[in-house]
Design an enzyme around this catalytic site. Structure first.
Site, short mmCIF file in Angstrom:
data_model
loop_
_atom_site.label_atom_id
_atom_site.label_comp_id
_atom_site.label_asym_id
_atom_site.label_seq_id
_atom_site.Cartn_x
_atom_site.Cartn_y
_atom_site.Cartn_z
N HIS A 18 2.24 7.80 12.67
CA HIS A 18 3.51 8.53 12.70
C HIS A 18 3.40 9.77 13.57
O HIS A 18 4.34 10.15 14.24
CB HIS A 18 3.93 8.93 11.27
CG HIS A 18 4.32 7.75 10.43
ND1 HIS A 18 5.63 7.41 10.18
CD2 HIS A 18 3.57 6.81 9.80
CE1 HIS A 18 5.67 6.32 9.43
NE2 HIS A 18 4.43 5.94 9.18
N ASP A 115 10.97 12.21 11.21
CA ASP A 115 10.41 10.88 10.95
C ASP A 115 11.29 10.16 9.94
O ASP A 115 11.79 10.77 8.98
CB ASP A 115 8.99 11.02 10.39
CG ASP A 115 8.30 9.67 10.30
OD1 ASP A 115 7.49 9.38 11.19
OD2 ASP A 115 8.57 8.91 9.34
N SER A 339 -0.32 0.34 18.25
CA SER A 339 -1.34 -0.54 18.84
C SER A 339 -0.67 -1.68 19.62
O SER A 339 -1.14 -2.08 20.68
CB SER A 339 -2.25 -1.11 17.76
OG SER A 339 -3.01 -0.07 17.19
N ASP A 358 4.94 -2.90 7.85
CA ASP A 358 5.75 -3.58 8.88
C ASP A 358 4.93 -4.49 9.78
O ASP A 358 5.45 -5.07 10.73
CB ASP A 358 6.42 -2.50 9.74
CG ASP A 358 5.40 -1.54 10.35
OD1 ASP A 358 4.32 -1.36 9.75
OD2 ASP A 358 5.66 -0.98 11.43
N GLN A 359 3.64 -4.62 9.52
CA GLN A 359 2.74 -5.22 10.52
C GLN A 359 2.99 -6.70 10.79
O GLN A 359 2.84 -7.17 11.92
CB GLN A 359 1.29 -4.94 10.12
CG GLN A 359 0.98 -3.44 10.14
CD GLN A 359 -0.26 -3.04 9.37
OE1 GLN A 359 -0.98 -3.89 8.86
NE2 GLN A 359 -0.51 -1.75 9.25
BR1 BUP Z 1 -8.29 3.56 14.04
C1 BUP Z 1 -7.85 4.36 15.67
N1 BUP Z 1 -8.55 5.48 17.63
O1 BUP Z 1 -10.10 4.81 16.15
P1 BUP Z 1 -0.92 2.20 14.74
C2 BUP Z 1 -6.56 4.47 16.09
N2 BUP Z 1 -6.27 5.10 17.27
O2 BUP Z 1 -7.05 6.13 19.15
P2 BUP Z 1 -1.84 2.78 12.01
C3 BUP Z 1 -7.27 5.60 18.06
O3 BUP Z 1 -4.10 5.56 16.50
P3 BUP Z 1 0.51 1.84 10.70
C4 BUP Z 1 -8.91 4.88 16.47
O4 BUP Z 1 -4.49 3.97 19.63
C5 BUP Z 1 -2.81 4.18 17.88
O5 BUP Z 1 -2.17 4.99 18.82
C6 BUP Z 1 -4.27 4.02 18.25
O6 BUP Z 1 -1.38 3.63 15.22
C7 BUP Z 1 -4.86 5.27 17.67
O7 BUP Z 1 -1.61 1.94 13.36
C8 BUP Z 1 -2.85 4.93 16.56
O8 BUP Z 1 -1.44 1.17 15.64
C9 BUP Z 1 -2.70 4.03 15.36
O9 BUP Z 1 0.55 2.24 14.59
O10 BUP Z 1 -1.06 1.96 10.94
O11 BUP Z 1 -1.35 4.14 12.12
O12 BUP Z 1 -3.24 2.64 11.68
O13 BUP Z 1 1.21 2.55 11.80
O14 BUP Z 1 0.78 0.38 10.71
O15 BUP Z 1 0.71 2.44 9.36
#
Ligand code: BUP
Length: 439
Positions: A18, A115, A339, A358-359
């Site tokens: 977020h 948010d 991601s 939401d994945q």
């Molecule tokens: Br783990 C990790 N390095 O080691 P998502 C994540 N990230 O840069 P979320 C790193 O964090 P949800 C690490 O590049 C992305 O921008 C990654 O966000 C970065 O997943 C962010 O992909 C992670 O939306 O779960 O936050 O883990 O959003 O589904 O709750």
């Protein structure tokens, strides 16, 4: 046309997924000559969040920080034990403290971006202040289409794509989602990190959902500093063949069982591909320090890894830099929306294994467009059934050897890059400023 002196307050929620899109948006607003105030909650949940915020503030001294000190809540009154959901609830119950914080902002605020998870408590305050309130929706447009009508489920989304918690109307998540959906409709607009070619059909359908204008601002790209002190095994990657490595990460909030981690390890070794694997056995990273990989993975898997099948780590990595490396040819991912967008930008085929929230819905976005697979039959990864190493290994091979998927991933990457040029997301930012002129 940018209205003269726009001052924007940003209110992110807890969780790196977020926080990062908010900071990326902040940088984009600064590039558009806006003044930015970042509201930072104290305390935050994880050490990754606090590090990211302090680096951001030191690199963008023009951003004003407003500290929002939270009133602790009794966790037994919150209907959840998830540390990140608990924090959402704590922020919401402290929201009245935002009134003096926002009304004292100087120069006067033009609008706030909140948010989605905090909208329910913040909207009455911004209405009182007559401050336009835009929602930043940090997930996919497909998820937005669900939120806009929940607890009804649109016909385009199979019930099985919803995490079990959403099907229980008394759960924290189900209540949260239905209230957020109603609130978004009262906001002045929705900003979203997606782009037309990624979710064309869904974006075309959104105007019929009773939402305010949706501004697609994606892809919101990582800022240089995000890599910062985080690690990327570049030397190891340099020694691998082009597109030969599978990068494996289930994001910042997913802890797999030790048993499943070991099967995953077996699967990675069986696939025959080299792998770069971020192992996470606890939900909050603060608690992770001192985790012993040998103990988590078991000696057998660890020995094979050491024989140079792969690279395993249990720390925050520079995901953007890893995905941009030419040696990386596949991404086994939980399908967190950031991601997904990052993989799309780099044209990396995804093997999706959604874990919660939401994945699954995000994974379907990838699968429908043909640039990856979404393993629905593997369940939600959390306790319900153990996916065996053999099956995991076979799927990795299938992904890495599928030329059609690779071609589609290259196509989505091209579209992402076009969208970030002036005709795409910048154009939509201009539309956002025009909407302010009308208010
Ligand atoms: Br783990 C990790 N390095 O080691 P998502 C994540 N990230 O840069 P979320 C790193 O964090 P949800 C690490 O590049 C992305 O921008 C990654 O966000 C970065 O997943 C962010 O992909 C992670 O939306 O779960 O936050 O883990 O959003 O589904 O709750």
């Amino acid at each position: 046309v940018i209205p003269s002196h726009v001052h924007v307050a940003l209110l992110p929620s807890s969780g790196v997924g977020h926080l990062l899109p908010f900071l990326r948006l902040a940088a984009s607003l600064i590039r558009h000559q806006c003044s930015v105030t970042l509201i930072t909650t104290h305390p935050v949940v994880s050490s990754s969040e606090s590090q990211i915020i302090s680096t951001f503030l030191s690199l963008f001294p023009q951003v004003t920080e407003k500290k929002f000190t939270l009133i602790p809540i009794d966790p037994t009154t919150a209907n959840t034990t998830d540390p990140f959901f608990l924090q959402w609830e704590t922020i919401r119950r402290s929201a009245h403290l935002l009134f003096p914080l926002l009304s004292s902002s100087s120069p006067l605020l033009s609008f706030i971006v909140t948010d989605v998870t905090l909208m329910t408590s913040v909207i009455s305050i911004t209405e009182n202040l007559r401050l336009p309130n835009y929602c930043l929706f940090t997930a996919s447009a497909r998820m937005l289409s669900l939120v806009s009508c929940f607890p009804s489920i649109p016909s385009s989304i199979p019930k099985a794509s919803l995490p079990p918690a959403l099907l229980d109307s008394k759960s924290f998540l189900a209540k949260d989602l239905s209230e957020s959906g109603k609130c978004i409709k009262h906001s002045d607009g929705v900003l979203i990190n997606t782009f037309e070619e990624l979710e064309k059909e869904t974006l075309e359908m959104l105007p019929t959902k009773g939402l305010p204008t949706v501004f697609t601002l994606g892809p919101l790209l990582p800022l240089e500093f995000e890599g910062g002190s985080s690690f990327a095994p570049l030397e190891w990657l340099e020694n691998q063949r082009k597109s030969s490595v599978v990068y494996v990460s289930f994001g910042s909030r997913t802890a797999m069982s030790k048993e499943q981690i070991r099967e995953l390890g077996k699967g990675l070794v069986l696939s025959g591909y080299k792998f770069l694997w971020v192992v996470k056995s606890k939900i909050v990273d603060k608690e992770e320090i001192g985790d012993d990989l040998d103990e988590i993975l078991g000696h057998q898997v660890m020995n094979k890894v050491k024989k140079n099948y792969g690279f395993v780590l249990n720390r925050w990595v520079d995901q953007w830099r890893i995905l941009s490396h030419k040696a990386v040819g596949g991404f086994m991912s939980h399908c967190g929306w950031n991601s997904v967008v990052e993989a799309a930008w780099h044209g990396i085929p995804v093997l999706g294994w959604p874990q919660h929230g939401d994945q699954m819905i995000n994974g379907e976005v990838i699968e429908a467009a043909g640039w990856g697979l979404c393993m629905k039959s593997w369940g939600w990864g959390l306790n319900n059934h153990l996916v065996k190493g053999e099956e995991i290994g076979d799927k990795i091979k299938e992904l890495m050897e599928n030329q059609m998927v690779r071609m589609k991933a290259a196509g989505i990457s091209e579209a992402a890059k076009k969208s970030s040029e002036s005709g795409g997301s910048c154009h939509n930012m201009a539309k956002l400023f025009q909407s302010l002129n009308k208010n």
